[in-house]
Scaffold this active site. Structure first.
Site, PDB file in Angstrom:
ATOM      1  N   GLU A  61      29.262 -15.095  15.908  1.00 22.22           N
ATOM      2  CA  GLU A  61      30.075 -15.056  14.694  1.00 22.22           C
ATOM      3  C   GLU A  61      31.068 -16.214  14.567  1.00 22.22           C
ATOM      4  O   GLU A  61      32.171 -16.031  14.064  1.00 22.22           O
ATOM      5  CB  GLU A  61      30.839 -13.731  14.603  1.00 22.22           C
ATOM      6  N   GLU A 115      23.565  -6.979  14.086  1.00 27.26           N
ATOM      7  CA  GLU A 115      24.596  -5.942  14.134  1.00 27.26           C
ATOM      8  C   GLU A 115      24.703  -5.283  12.766  1.00 27.26           C
ATOM      9  O   GLU A 115      24.482  -5.933  11.737  1.00 27.26           O
ATOM     10  CB  GLU A 115      25.991  -6.526  14.476  1.00 27.26           C
TER      11      GLU A 115
HETATM   12  C1  GAL Z   1      31.217  -7.768  15.092  1.00 25.04           C
HETATM   13  C2  GAL Z   1      31.299  -8.382  16.475  1.00 25.04           C
HETATM   14  C3  GAL Z   1      31.198  -7.344  17.566  1.00 25.04           C
HETATM   15  C4  GAL Z   1      32.078  -6.184  17.250  1.00 25.04           C
HETATM   16  C5  GAL Z   1      31.644  -5.621  15.949  1.00 25.04           C
HETATM   17  C6  GAL Z   1      32.351  -4.346  15.591  1.00 25.04           C
HETATM   18  O1  GAL Z   1      31.825  -8.578  14.165  1.00 25.04           O
HETATM   19  O2  GAL Z   1      30.291  -9.319  16.648  1.00 25.04           O
HETATM   20  O3  GAL Z   1      31.562  -7.910  18.789  1.00 25.04           O
HETATM   21  O4  GAL Z   1      33.397  -6.597  17.193  1.00 25.04           O
HETATM   22  O5  GAL Z   1      31.887  -6.567  14.949  1.00 25.04           O
HETATM   23  O6  GAL Z   1      31.717  -3.788  14.495  1.00 25.04           O
END
Ligand code: GAL
Length: 749
Positions: free
Chosen positions: A390, A463
């Site tokens: 990210e 994610e």
């Molecule tokens: C994303 C990140 C993860 C975690 C997640 C929580 O942005 O890559 O490490 O923080 O959000 O939803």
């Protein structure tokens, strides 16, 4: 190597580094410890994360070993958090920055080998801005200590440092395997003989080769070719066949020992294409979860068994087909198990949003090298993540990382996780954290909406959910249902879009984090399991998408209580299952059969049943004001009852349960197993809001990690029993007031 000596036991530890410790232990206070070790143990929650960000000292005396015949003594560290400086007999060997990748020092010239050599490690667990992932904020903790294995590798003067295996056409009936051998030669150019064999899972040699080689001084490379390999089995999630390659190198000088290098290998192809992911030429929708390698109390410092168990949980309990090692290379012990059981892995370099200066970036590029060189022979690893998770685009930096990964390993594609739309695609796969689902209409965006490109590319969602819907095991039924629905919706969207290779949810397990994230308690409750790996309802979303032949799943998303929801009753009732039909029985009423699945998830292999008043008149499940009854939900496969879920209409705490994952631990080094404790009702279900106080006492060569008296959280909780390595019987007694005590016997042998 000729011999590997584990250096897991017999360390002395001081929580505070003082200058001069590398020269003498006297005058400083040390306590005996063994590895893996957390320099600071933490409470479960509400702690100050700065408490572990310290510099500590580890010392040990190396066992006696022979340096005859030009043998070399190599010290290998699998992981020290977050930077390590190493001395032998007070003389500096070097420093390694970065807590997630292995490093080695050739200690030959510093050692006597007589059993008196003193090894000292300065372990710096501070969040030093010069070391990735530090410099900004990160949503996880990195912990402390020598938390992975340390070895003394005795090797021949002509040493095999590493071997990369490459099979040009794994799907061909007759295959060949090229072994690129990376040698180190501390002397002058030398002649020798190199050999390699491939062994099948039963240990039978299926092919071997031998060739004369000239090994120049310093580091050099050569190749060996195993050809005409017929009748081999492919590696796949359903059938993860592993072969063993043994390479050896022996100098021509009389009496010179041979050096060997052994590793496992699986024949498979893995390719992300614009229309999905293909394993061995067949399309496979990726259904995955992210994993942090962290546990309560000791953080990362858990032994092999626990690392392996996480892989088993992902494969057999959650039944996903891929784990992303967010956000760093994880324990080799975890990856060993992924290779063995056929769990695919997306592995990435350490980092979280922040990009540092040029030196920092150089270290991140070095992390690419260390990660790829460590894991390039693992069949489970199907994608390298070469970006900082990210982060913003940085074309020069990321073009360099990508080129390095490709040049080290031509057989794997690359990705780099972003949350950016229209980010520059320098890698092979656009790997995207798509958090669009906020409860509204959009579950996942189409790839072109994200990439902004006018053509399709390989595209994987890495994610979703996470911070968009944190859910604790103790949250109300309505929140649990929404948590379930969000995981269902994203997976449904992924299954429905052939241009999405799959979706990897955030995340498998709750994890400790910094104050800037999570619920203020230093925990991100983002897992489909809690921090103890105890399932929340949403965890069954995943297992229920696999066929009953892998195990029947039946999980009604309910606490079975009349007044738990904001309106009385339990409808609509979501039932996660891979059964063909379900039956619901309320009290002594007749069973009501439901054969139609919920229509909202047309793309899922097994959409849930969503039972509402169309199926059951409210008076049949007891309207508000009526007597609340026991419940029985049955799952049918092929017309036969295959699973039942029972519910008590008047739940009371009836039994205390304490179940250990293992009844036997290995002697010789630290080992650990989990004990799950719950207070169960008459139907055997943990009381969803039970907070009984439980005590555990232990006798024998082991200890309990974390407190031995604790309150249950939502009816259950776990602790770990950590054995010291000494053989013997361990007896654990678990007590709670008013309930029968549970005794567990664990054998350490
Ligand atoms: C994303 C990140 C993860 C975690 C997640 C929580 O942005 O890559 O490490 O923080 O959000 O939803």
């Amino acid at each position: 190597m000729i011999e590997r000596i584990g250096l897991m036991n017999g360390w002395l530890f001081s929580p505070e580094w003082q200058d001069g410790m590398e020269r003498r232990a006297e005058g400083h206070s040390f306590v005996p410890v063994s590895l893996p070790h957390a320099a600071t143990e933490l409470p479960l929650n509400y702690f100050d994360e700065r408490s572990y960000q310290k510099v500590s000292c580890y010392r040990t005396t190396l066992p006696a070993f022979s340096l005859s015949g030009g043998r070399r003594a190599i010290l290998r560290f699998e992981g020290v958090m977050a930077a390590a400086t190493v001395w032998v007999n007070g003389r500096l060997l070097g420093e390694h920055k970065g807590g997630y990748t292995p490093f080695e020092f050739d200690a030959t010239d510093r050692c006597r080998g007589d059993g008196s050599d003193e090894l000292t490690v300065r372990a710096d667990a501070r969040e030093r801005p010069d070391v990735p992932p530090f410099g900004g904020q990160i949503d996880y903790l990195t912990y402390s200590g020598i938390y992975r294995e340390v070895y003394l590798d005795l090797s021949a003067p002509l040493r095999i440092r590493n071997v990369r295996a490459e099979c040009a056409s794994p799907l061909a009936a007759e295959k060949s395997l090229t072994l690129r051998v990376f040698a180190a030669n501390a002397g002058g150019a030398a002649r020798g003989t190199a050999e390699a064999s491939l062994l099948d899972p039963s240990g039978r040699v299926v092919a071997s080769v031998s060739a004369p080689v000239t090994v120049s001084a310093g580091e050099s490379e050569f190749s060996l070719e195993l050809t005409r390999l017929g009748g081999l089995f492919l590696w796949s999630p359903d059938s993860p066949t592993l072969y063993t390659a043994v390479c050896s190198l022996k100098g021509d000088c009389p009496g010179e020992p041979a050096d060997t290098f052994t590793f496992r290998y699986g024949f498979r192809t893995a390719e992300f294409r614009p229309d999905g992911f293909y394993l061995n030429g067949e399309r496979l929708k990726i259904v995955g979860l992210n994993r942090h390698q962290a546990w309560p109390y000791v953080g990362y410092a858990m032994p092999a068994r626990s690392q392996r168990r996480d892989a088993d949980i992902l494969k057999y309990e959650l039944r996903v087909n891929l784990a992303r090692t967010s956000h760093y290379p994880q324990s080799p012990r975890f990856l060993d198990r992924c290779d063995e059981i056929g769990l695919l892995v997306f592995e990435e370099i350490p980092g979280w949003q922040h990009i540092g200066d040029d030196d920092w970036k150089a270290l991140a590029t070095e992390n690419v090298r260390e990660m790829v060189e460590r894991d390039w022979n693992r069949p489970s690893v199907v994608l390298w993540g070469v970006r900082i998770n990210e982060s913003q685009d940085d074309d020069a930096f990321y073009a360099r990382n990508n080129a390095l990964a490709h040049c080290l390993d031509r057989s794997r594609q690359t990705g780099g996780v972003r949350y950016l739309e229209r980010s520059r695609l320098l890698e092979d796969v656009y790997t995207m954290n798509d958090f669009s689902l906020d409860g509204g209409a959009v579950a996942l965006r189409s790839q072109r909406a994200v990439t902004g490109l006018d053509h399709d590319v390989p595209y994987l969602v890495t994610e979703y959910n996470g911070h968009m819907y944190p859910t604790k095991k103790t949250d109300s039924e309505e929140r649990q249902i929404e948590h379930v629905i969000r995981h269902l919706r994203v997976q449904d969207a992924s299954f429905g879009d052939p241009l999405i290779a799959g979706a990897v949810g955030w995340c498998a397990f709750d994890y400790n984090t910094h104050k800037d994230f999570g619920s203020g308690d230093r925990i991100c409750h983002h897992g489909v399991m809690d921090i103890f790996r105890i399932p929340k309802f949403a965890s069954y979303v995943y297992a229920s998408q696999t066929p009953p032949s892998r195990g029947v799943v039946l999980k009604p998303v309910t606490r079975w209580a009349r007044g738990e929801r904001s309106v009385g009753g339990i409808l609509p009732l979501v039932v996660l299952t891979n059964c063909d039909s379900i039956g619901i029985t309320f009290g002594a009423n007749e069973e009501i059969r439901i054969t139609e699945r919920g229509g909202e998830y047309p793309n899922l292999p097994y959409p849930p049943f969503v039972v509402d008043s169309r199926h059951i008149p409210p008076e049949k499940v007891g309207a508000w004001g009526m007597v609340w009854e026991d419940g029985l939900i049955t799952g049918y496969v092929g017309g036969e009852a295959a699973a039942v879920a029972r519910f008590a209409g008047n739940p009371v705490g009836e039994t205390l349960a304490a179940v250990a994952d293992d009844r036997e631990l290995a002697a010789g080094a630290k080992d650990a197993t989990r004990v799950v404790v719950s207070v169960n009702d008459q139907a055997g279900n943990p009381l969803p809001y039970g907070d009984a106080v439980v005590s555990a006492t232990i006798e024998g060569p082991a200890r309990i990690l974390g407190p031995s008296t604790f309150a249950l959280i939502g009816g259950s909780r776990a602790f770990w029993v950590e054995s010291s390595g000494t053989p013997g019987s361990v007896r654990v007694a678990v007590t709670a007031e008013g309930l029968d005590t549970r005794i567990l016997e664990i054998d350490v042998r």
